[in-house]
Write an enzyme that holds these catalytic residues in place. Structure first.
Site, mmCIF file in Angstrom:
data_model
loop_
_atom_site.group_PDB
_atom_site.id
_atom_site.type_symbol
_atom_site.label_atom_id
_atom_site.label_comp_id
_atom_site.label_asym_id
_atom_site.label_seq_id
_atom_site.Cartn_x
_atom_site.Cartn_y
_atom_site.Cartn_z
ATOM 1 N N GLY A 1 -0.664 -17.268 8.909
ATOM 2 C CA GLY A 1 -0.486 -16.818 7.527
ATOM 3 C C GLY A 1 0.865 -17.235 6.958
ATOM 4 O O GLY A 1 1.673 -17.898 7.632
ATOM 5 N N VAL B 1 3.654 -15.503 6.144
ATOM 6 C CA VAL B 1 4.848 -15.000 6.831
ATOM 7 C C VAL B 1 4.875 -15.483 8.282
ATOM 8 O O VAL B 1 5.922 -15.889 8.793
ATOM 9 C CB VAL B 1 4.903 -13.450 6.768
ATOM 10 C CG1 VAL B 1 6.082 -12.914 7.555
ATOM 11 C CG2 VAL B 1 4.986 -12.987 5.314
ATOM 12 N N ILE C 1 -6.337 -9.105 16.397
ATOM 13 C CA ILE C 1 -5.583 -7.886 16.732
ATOM 14 C C ILE C 1 -6.465 -6.638 16.780
ATOM 15 O O ILE C 1 -6.008 -5.574 17.173
ATOM 16 C CB ILE C 1 -4.376 -7.655 15.789
ATOM 17 C CG1 ILE C 1 -4.837 -7.429 14.334
ATOM 18 C CG2 ILE C 1 -3.367 -8.795 15.874
ATOM 19 C CD1 ILE C 1 -3.761 -6.800 13.451
ATOM 20 N N ALA D 1 -2.734 -9.351 9.107
ATOM 21 C CA ALA D 1 -3.235 -8.250 8.271
ATOM 22 C C ALA D 1 -4.363 -8.791 7.411
ATOM 23 O O ALA D 1 -4.491 -10.009 7.231
ATOM 24 C CB ALA D 1 -2.118 -7.715 7.370
ATOM 25 N N THR E 1 -5.020 -9.067 3.858
ATOM 26 C CA THR E 1 -4.106 -8.929 2.723
ATOM 27 C C THR E 1 -4.788 -9.029 1.359
ATOM 28 O O THR E 1 -4.101 -8.972 0.343
ATOM 29 C CB THR E 1 -2.997 -10.007 2.802
ATOM 30 O OG1 THR E 1 -3.631 -11.292 2.827
ATOM 31 C CG2 THR E 1 -2.141 -9.850 4.037
ATOM 32 N N THR F 1 4.061 -2.883 3.579
ATOM 33 C CA THR F 1 4.065 -3.311 2.182
ATOM 34 C C THR F 1 4.736 -2.320 1.226
ATOM 35 O O THR F 1 4.727 -1.102 1.468
ATOM 36 C CB THR F 1 2.603 -3.526 1.723
ATOM 37 O OG1 THR F 1 2.566 -3.765 0.331
ATOM 38 C CG2 THR F 1 1.727 -2.321 2.023
ATOM 39 N N ASP F 2 5.260 -2.864 0.147
ATOM 40 C CA ASP F 2 5.791 -2.045 -0.954
ATOM 41 C C ASP F 2 4.682 -1.215 -1.616
ATOM 42 O O ASP F 2 4.956 -0.236 -2.287
ATOM 43 C CB ASP F 2 6.463 -2.955 -1.993
ATOM 44 C CG ASP F 2 5.583 -4.101 -2.481
ATOM 45 O OD1 ASP F 2 4.586 -4.431 -1.793
ATOM 46 O OD2 ASP F 2 5.880 -4.675 -3.541
ATOM 47 N N TYR G 1 -6.160 -0.826 0.515
ATOM 48 C CA TYR G 1 -5.224 -1.692 1.250
ATOM 49 C C TYR G 1 -3.961 -0.908 1.617
ATOM 50 O O TYR G 1 -3.532 -0.887 2.775
ATOM 51 C CB TYR G 1 -4.862 -2.898 0.374
ATOM 52 C CG TYR G 1 -3.673 -3.710 0.851
ATOM 53 C CD1 TYR G 1 -3.768 -4.556 1.951
ATOM 54 C CD2 TYR G 1 -2.439 -3.626 0.183
ATOM 55 C CE1 TYR G 1 -2.669 -5.306 2.378
ATOM 56 C CE2 TYR G 1 -1.344 -4.372 0.601
ATOM 57 C CZ TYR G 1 -1.466 -5.205 1.693
ATOM 58 O OH TYR G 1 -0.375 -5.938 2.113
ATOM 59 N N LYS H 1 -2.465 0.196 5.258
ATOM 60 C CA LYS H 1 -1.161 -0.283 5.738
ATOM 61 C C LYS H 1 -0.269 0.900 6.145
ATOM 62 O O LYS H 1 0.412 0.839 7.163
ATOM 63 C CB LYS H 1 -0.464 -1.119 4.657
ATOM 64 C CG LYS H 1 -1.135 -2.436 4.321
ATOM 65 C CD LYS H 1 -1.100 -3.455 5.441
ATOM 66 C CE LYS H 1 0.281 -3.949 5.748
ATOM 67 N NZ LYS H 1 0.275 -4.960 6.839
HETATM 68 N N1 NAP Z 1 2.104 -11.649 0.617
HETATM 69 C C1 NAP Z 1 2.686 -10.579 0.104
HETATM 70 O O1 NAP Z 1 3.081 -10.575 -1.069
HETATM 71 C C2 NAP Z 1 2.932 -9.341 0.924
HETATM 72 C C3 NAP Z 1 3.571 -8.257 0.313
HETATM 73 C C4 NAP Z 1 3.863 -7.126 1.089
HETATM 74 C C5 NAP Z 1 3.522 -7.091 2.420
HETATM 75 N N2 NAP Z 1 2.863 -8.134 2.982
HETATM 76 C C6 NAP Z 1 2.523 -8.033 4.395
HETATM 77 O O2 NAP Z 1 3.090 -9.132 5.074
HETATM 78 C C7 NAP Z 1 2.301 -9.445 6.213
HETATM 79 C C8 NAP Z 1 1.981 -10.932 6.226
HETATM 80 O O3 NAP Z 1 1.221 -11.232 5.068
HETATM 81 P P1 NAP Z 1 1.026 -12.715 4.532
HETATM 82 O O4 NAP Z 1 1.518 -12.716 3.133
HETATM 83 O O5 NAP Z 1 1.545 -13.693 5.509
HETATM 84 O O6 NAP Z 1 -0.559 -12.752 4.467
HETATM 85 P P2 NAP Z 1 -1.562 -13.917 4.875
HETATM 86 O O7 NAP Z 1 -1.042 -15.227 4.447
HETATM 87 O O8 NAP Z 1 -2.885 -13.434 4.357
HETATM 88 O O9 NAP Z 1 -1.561 -13.869 6.453
HETATM 89 C C9 NAP Z 1 -2.216 -12.869 7.195
HETATM 90 C C10 NAP Z 1 -2.785 -13.533 8.423
HETATM 91 O O10 NAP Z 1 -3.423 -12.526 9.224
HETATM 92 C C11 NAP Z 1 -4.604 -13.099 9.768
HETATM 93 N N3 NAP Z 1 -5.531 -12.061 10.171
HETATM 94 C C12 NAP Z 1 -6.392 -11.344 9.418
HETATM 95 N N4 NAP Z 1 -7.103 -10.506 10.197
HETATM 96 C C13 NAP Z 1 -6.679 -10.702 11.479
HETATM 97 C C14 NAP Z 1 -7.030 -10.140 12.728
HETATM 98 N N5 NAP Z 1 -7.978 -9.207 12.827
HETATM 99 N N6 NAP Z 1 -6.398 -10.573 13.830
HETATM 100 C C15 NAP Z 1 -5.443 -11.530 13.745
HETATM 101 N N7 NAP Z 1 -5.083 -12.119 12.602
HETATM 102 C C16 NAP Z 1 -5.685 -11.697 11.472
HETATM 103 C C17 NAP Z 1 -5.138 -13.966 8.647
HETATM 104 O O11 NAP Z 1 -6.014 -14.923 9.198
HETATM 105 P P3 NAP Z 1 -7.357 -15.346 8.388
HETATM 106 O O12 NAP Z 1 -6.891 -15.763 7.042
HETATM 107 O O13 NAP Z 1 -7.907 -16.427 9.237
HETATM 108 O O14 NAP Z 1 -8.209 -14.115 8.363
HETATM 109 C C18 NAP Z 1 -3.861 -14.575 8.093
HETATM 110 O O15 NAP Z 1 -3.539 -15.787 8.746
HETATM 111 C C19 NAP Z 1 1.080 -8.529 6.137
HETATM 112 O O16 NAP Z 1 1.298 -7.414 6.940
HETATM 113 C C20 NAP Z 1 1.048 -8.102 4.685
HETATM 114 O O17 NAP Z 1 0.411 -6.843 4.535
HETATM 115 C C21 NAP Z 1 2.560 -9.265 2.272
#
Ligand code: NAP
Length: 293
Positions: free
Chosen positions: A10, A12, A37, A60, A62, A101-102, A125, A129
């Site tokens: 993903g 991050v 996970i 996650a 997301t 998350t915020d 969501y 979280k």
């Molecule tokens: N992006 C934001 O603005 C934001 C804001 C606040 C907090 N966050 C938090 O930051 C963290 C990283 O988010 P991100 O922005 O990097 O999101 P992302 O790009 O959607 O990455 C999340 C990754 O988790 C993988 N995933 C989903 N279900 C899974 C599972 N059961 N087992 C293992 N991997 C799994 C997804 O793979 P697939 O796509 O193949 O399912 C994806 O590669 C998360 O905890 C999110 O809640 C993000």
């Protein structure tokens, strides 16, 4: 340090991997296909095999609106997933860092949310979280929760990460102008995650870029300006006009009480992150000098 990154495919997860390889750490990088996970057996077998000192969970579900339509799946991935990782980490004595998350806040506060504010999640969501935070912390004392928000960076599929490309494709851009957060550049977040891993102090941290925060509208306009494009390609719209299934907080700006107390260097401003991002993704654009703060 021996690190394991879950959710490494993903936005991050990729930034964490890139930062850690640059810092010379020994890393196991597992994307969704290599580690689910929510699969207890797989989690335990992976931790037994890799024996990390620190596990950074970037996995996650997301998609905020899809979570609203399938809250059970949201719970499975975002709440039970971190709990399984925490139990596994307890077994091998590894530190767990898991990202939250915020959106755990309801957005009714005027100022910045700190760790002293009571979460009050408004969407499936956000509920999942927050439960993930609590389950992980209850399962294993050596757990660090990192709340962040409005994350952008290379490889992100979200609006903030893709705004310039979408504008270049001639898409009409509508950006929310009545909700604010603290935009966070994924590589800056990654750097702070590694510092927290080195510090090893359990707790809940808020990690975002510095500054007063911004709406999607303000962020998008600034991104287009930096890319030498017309900021007026963006049309500001109210949150309510989009009719999305999941509610979003109108204010989710974060500030950390712990980081300054622990002497952690604050992240630069989001404008600084945005300028670096534009320079990385669109090197042909003369973005000018990167602001220092
Ligand atoms: N992006 C934001 O603005 C934001 C804001 C606040 C907090 N966050 C938090 O930051 C963290 C990283 O988010 P991100 O922005 O990097 O999101 P992302 O790009 O959607 O990455 C999340 C990754 O988790 C993988 N995933 C989903 N279900 C899974 C599972 N059961 N087992 C293992 N991997 C799994 C997804 O793979 P697939 O796509 O193949 O399912 C994806 O590669 C998360 O905890 C999110 O809640 C993000």
């Amino acid at each position: 340090m021996r690190l394991l990154i879950a959710g490494a495919g993903g936005l991050v997860g990729r930034a964490v991997f890139e930062h850690c390889t640059g810092a010379g750490d020994q890393i196991a990088r597992l994307d969704h296909a290599s580690l689910d996970i929510t699969d207890e057996e797989q989690v335990n077998a992976t931790l037994e095999r890799e024996r990390p000192e620190v596990l950074i969970n970037c996995a996650a579900w997301t998609n905020v609106d899809q979570c609203e339509l399938d809250p059970e799946r949201a719970q499975r991935v975002n709440a039970y997933g971190p709990e399984l990782l925490a139990v596994g980490c307890r077994r091998i004595g590894a530190l767990l860092i898991t990202i939250s998350t915020d959106y755990v806040f309801d957005g009714k506060k005027d100022g910045f949310y700190t760790q002293r504010d009571q979460p009050n999640p408004q969407s499936a969501y956000a509920v999942s979280k927050l439960e993930g935070e609590r389950r992980a912390q209850n399962a294993w004392a050596a757990t660090i929760i990192v709340r962040s928000g409005y994350i952008f960076g290379v490889g992100g599929t979200n609006f903030l990460s893709s705004v310039i490309d979408r504008a270049r494709r001639g898409e009409k851009l509508r950006a929310i102008n009545d909700a604010v957060g603290t935009p966070t550049y994924a590589p800056d977040l990654a750097r702070q995650l590694l510092r927290l891993a080195q510090l090893g102090l359990p707790g809940t941290y808020h990690v975002v870029n510095a500054g007063e925060g911004a709406s999607f509208d303000e962020f998008a306009r600034r991104a287009l300006e930096l890319a030498g494009m017309d900021a007026n390609l963006v049309r500001g719209v109210g949150l309510d006009t989009l009719n999305r299934p999941a509610p979003r907080p109108r204010n989710s700006r974060l500030r950390c009480l712990l980081s300054p107390a622990l002497g952690l260097v604050p992240l630069p401003s989001w404008q600084n992150g945005l300028q670096k991002f534009v320079g990385t993704t669109h090197p042909e654009i003369a973005a000018g000098p990167v602001p220092k703060t």
